[in-house]
Design an enzyme around this catalytic site. Structure first.
Site, mmCIF file in Angstrom:
data_model
loop_
_atom_site.group_PDB
_atom_site.id
_atom_site.type_symbol
_atom_site.label_atom_id
_atom_site.label_comp_id
_atom_site.label_asym_id
_atom_site.label_seq_id
_atom_site.Cartn_x
_atom_site.Cartn_y
_atom_site.Cartn_z
ATOM 1 N N HIS A 1 12.227 -46.208 38.786
ATOM 2 C CA HIS A 1 11.664 -45.478 39.876
ATOM 3 C C HIS A 1 11.621 -43.883 39.734
ATOM 4 O O HIS A 1 12.091 -43.600 38.559
ATOM 5 C CB HIS A 1 12.545 -45.572 40.993
ATOM 6 C CG HIS A 1 13.769 -45.323 40.988
ATOM 7 N ND1 HIS A 1 14.256 -44.096 40.896
ATOM 8 C CD2 HIS A 1 15.135 -46.022 40.669
ATOM 9 C CE1 HIS A 1 15.610 -43.966 40.894
ATOM 10 N NE2 HIS A 1 16.336 -45.305 40.680
ATOM 11 N N SER B 1 6.674 -41.581 37.698
ATOM 12 C CA SER B 1 6.929 -40.067 38.199
ATOM 13 C C SER B 1 8.131 -39.738 37.029
ATOM 14 O O SER B 1 7.962 -39.999 35.889
ATOM 15 C CB SER B 1 7.475 -39.688 39.545
ATOM 16 O OG SER B 1 7.723 -38.406 39.513
ATOM 17 N N ASP C 1 -2.948 -36.019 43.422
ATOM 18 C CA ASP C 1 -1.551 -35.779 43.365
ATOM 19 C C ASP C 1 -1.170 -34.516 43.533
ATOM 20 O O ASP C 1 -1.674 -33.724 42.468
ATOM 21 C CB ASP C 1 -1.154 -36.455 41.997
ATOM 22 C CG ASP C 1 0.346 -36.504 42.090
ATOM 23 O OD1 ASP C 1 1.233 -35.791 42.739
ATOM 24 O OD2 ASP C 1 0.970 -37.613 41.361
ATOM 25 N N HIS D 1 0.619 -38.666 44.947
ATOM 26 C CA HIS D 1 1.759 -39.262 44.394
ATOM 27 C C HIS D 1 2.251 -40.521 44.715
ATOM 28 O O HIS D 1 2.911 -41.170 43.876
ATOM 29 C CB HIS D 1 2.824 -38.195 44.433
ATOM 30 C CG HIS D 1 3.892 -38.184 43.226
ATOM 31 N ND1 HIS D 1 3.592 -37.832 42.006
ATOM 32 C CD2 HIS D 1 5.078 -38.542 43.182
ATOM 33 C CE1 HIS D 1 4.805 -38.223 41.386
ATOM 34 N NE2 HIS D 1 5.584 -38.275 42.299
#
Length: 422
Positions: free
Chosen positions: A153, A227, A371, A399
């Site tokens: 994540h 990310s 984004d 995003h």
């Protein structure tokens, strides 16, 4: 829209206002440095450490080895503060980080869910595992070994980012052949949040090896990351390039070597501006160590109370997982991960990507064209470094909505990637 003749005065006014606001923040952060040292000594018997003192980084380097020292970000101790440069906090005694790794900081939450990792003697990462629903059988009636996928994540998130979106949308045929691992990265979610850790790329990778690759004896796997997790995935893939079949990067914050200086990355991702609000929030939490700790003290330490308040006002029994994840970390873990992984890790990425390219690992990149957190140019930079990388720009996606709101399409794309890479 401003008339053309008003644009320059408006820009100048905004710059002046921003200068004043961040000058005030500089002053408050310097004052809080002294106050937190006092309260740390009052509640814990020793003054807490920070990166305000000029000699602080030398004290840290005496503790870590040369390899980990190389992964420490300059942004930890070279962030400019007018009042710090004036010596406002010079009388506050510098102290190296001798905090006990297994004891919660007084300003951190001590609830059961936040410190449950202390009950695990091995201190492994928290995992959400989706096992194959039924073993696949080959033509000669042998059980086909399941393929493995590791999900990482992003910043201020957890394994729920994948477990709540991708896992429920995996097709039935794929669910029989793949074993999925969604990880709470070190310092986030329900994973350990040690105080004696600097949360470098090396720390994150070693914990993934200790918690997933070694105990489950993975001989091959795919990587999917979002990310900040993309930087950890790239480093992990470079170290285990012979085991990685594919790596899918979603909104990767990659800056080539000419822009890979940690301070430049900090300016690009968290420039001190009042607008947009997302950039203002990033700059506030990334530039000001002690103001950020205040925010974590108010929100993270009291997350259960805030969750009850939000439930009361929204009339919801269960909150969205992203709302819950925002407070499931400590200031120490988030602060060091931001600087040592996102900013400090930038200088290592080009070398890692070259290793991945030479090893023939298939690289897939997904990015939303709207984004505002990670510029789209970052994905294009990856294709320049790894020409074989396939870049997919999603229209009208930011995003988060690059995945949220299009979970089925995203999962289907992942399944095609895995099939092509296998």
């Amino acid at each position: 829209m401003f008339p053309q003749w008003l644009k320059k005065p408006a820009t100048a006014l905004n710059s002046a206002l921003g200068f004043i606001v961040f000058l005030i923040f500089d002053f408050l952060d310097a004052i809080l440095c002294v106050l937190f040292r006092y309260f740390d000594h009052l509640f814990e018997g020793r003054p807490g450490s920070c990166y305000c003192g000029r000699k602080e980084i030398e004290l840290v380097r005496n503790v870590v080895g040369d390899e980990e020292d190389h992964q420490l970000s300059e942004t930890l101790y070279r962030r400019k503060n007018v009042f710090r440069e004036m010596g406002l906090v010079g009388f506050a005694k510098s102290c190296q980080n001798t905090s006990a790794g297994g004891v919660a900081r007084w300003s951190d939450c001590g609830c059961h869910s936040c410190v449950s990792w202390l009950n695990d003697t091995h201190h492994n990462l928290h995992l959400v595992i989706m096992q194959p629903s039924s073993p696949a059988i080959t033509e000669d009636c042998r059980v086909q070994a399941a393929e493995n996928v590791i999900f990482l994540h992003g910043f201020l998130s957890s394994s729920s980012f994948w477990a709540e979106t991708v896992f429920p949308n995996i097709s039935e045929p794929v669910s029989r052949q793949y074993r999925l691992f969604a990880i709470d990265l070190l310092g986030f979610g329900l994973s350990p949040k040690p105080r004696d850790c600097l949360y470098t790329l090396k720390d994150h990778i070693e914990m993934i090896e200790k918690s997933v690759i070694c105990p489950f004896q993975l001989t091959s796997f795919h990587l999917v990351a979002h990310s900040m997790g993309c930087l950890i995935a790239i480093a992990l893939a470079a170290k285990h390039s012979q085991l990685v079949k594919s790596i899918t990067l979603v909104a990767p914050p990659y800056f080539p070597s000419k822009d890979g200086d940690s301070l430049r990355v900090l300016h690009k991702l968290a420039e001190r501006k009042l607008w947009p609000l997302t950039l203002f929030g990033s700059s506030f939490m990334s530039w000001y160590e002690h103001l950020g700790r205040c925010v974590c003290f108010v929100l993270c330490r009291n997350h259960r109370a805030w969750e009850r308040i939000v439930k009361l006002f929204t009339w919801r029994r269960d909150l969205h997982f992203m709302t819950m994840d925002l407070t499931r970390h400590t200031h120490h873990s988030a602060w060091h991960t931001m600087h040592n992984v996102i900013c400090g890790g930038a200088k290592l990425m080009e070398c890692y990507l070259e290793v991945i390219g030479k090893a023939g690992v298939k690289v897939f990149v997904i990015h939303g064209d709207r984004d505002q957190v990670i510029p789209v140019e970052c994905s294009n930079n990856i294709q320049m470094t790894v020409p074989e990388a396939q870049v997919n720009i999603i229209k009208n996606a930011d995003h988060s909505s690059v995945l949220l709101g299009r979970e089925k399409d995203f999962t289907l794309h992942l399944e095609h990637v895995w099939a092509a890479s296998s």
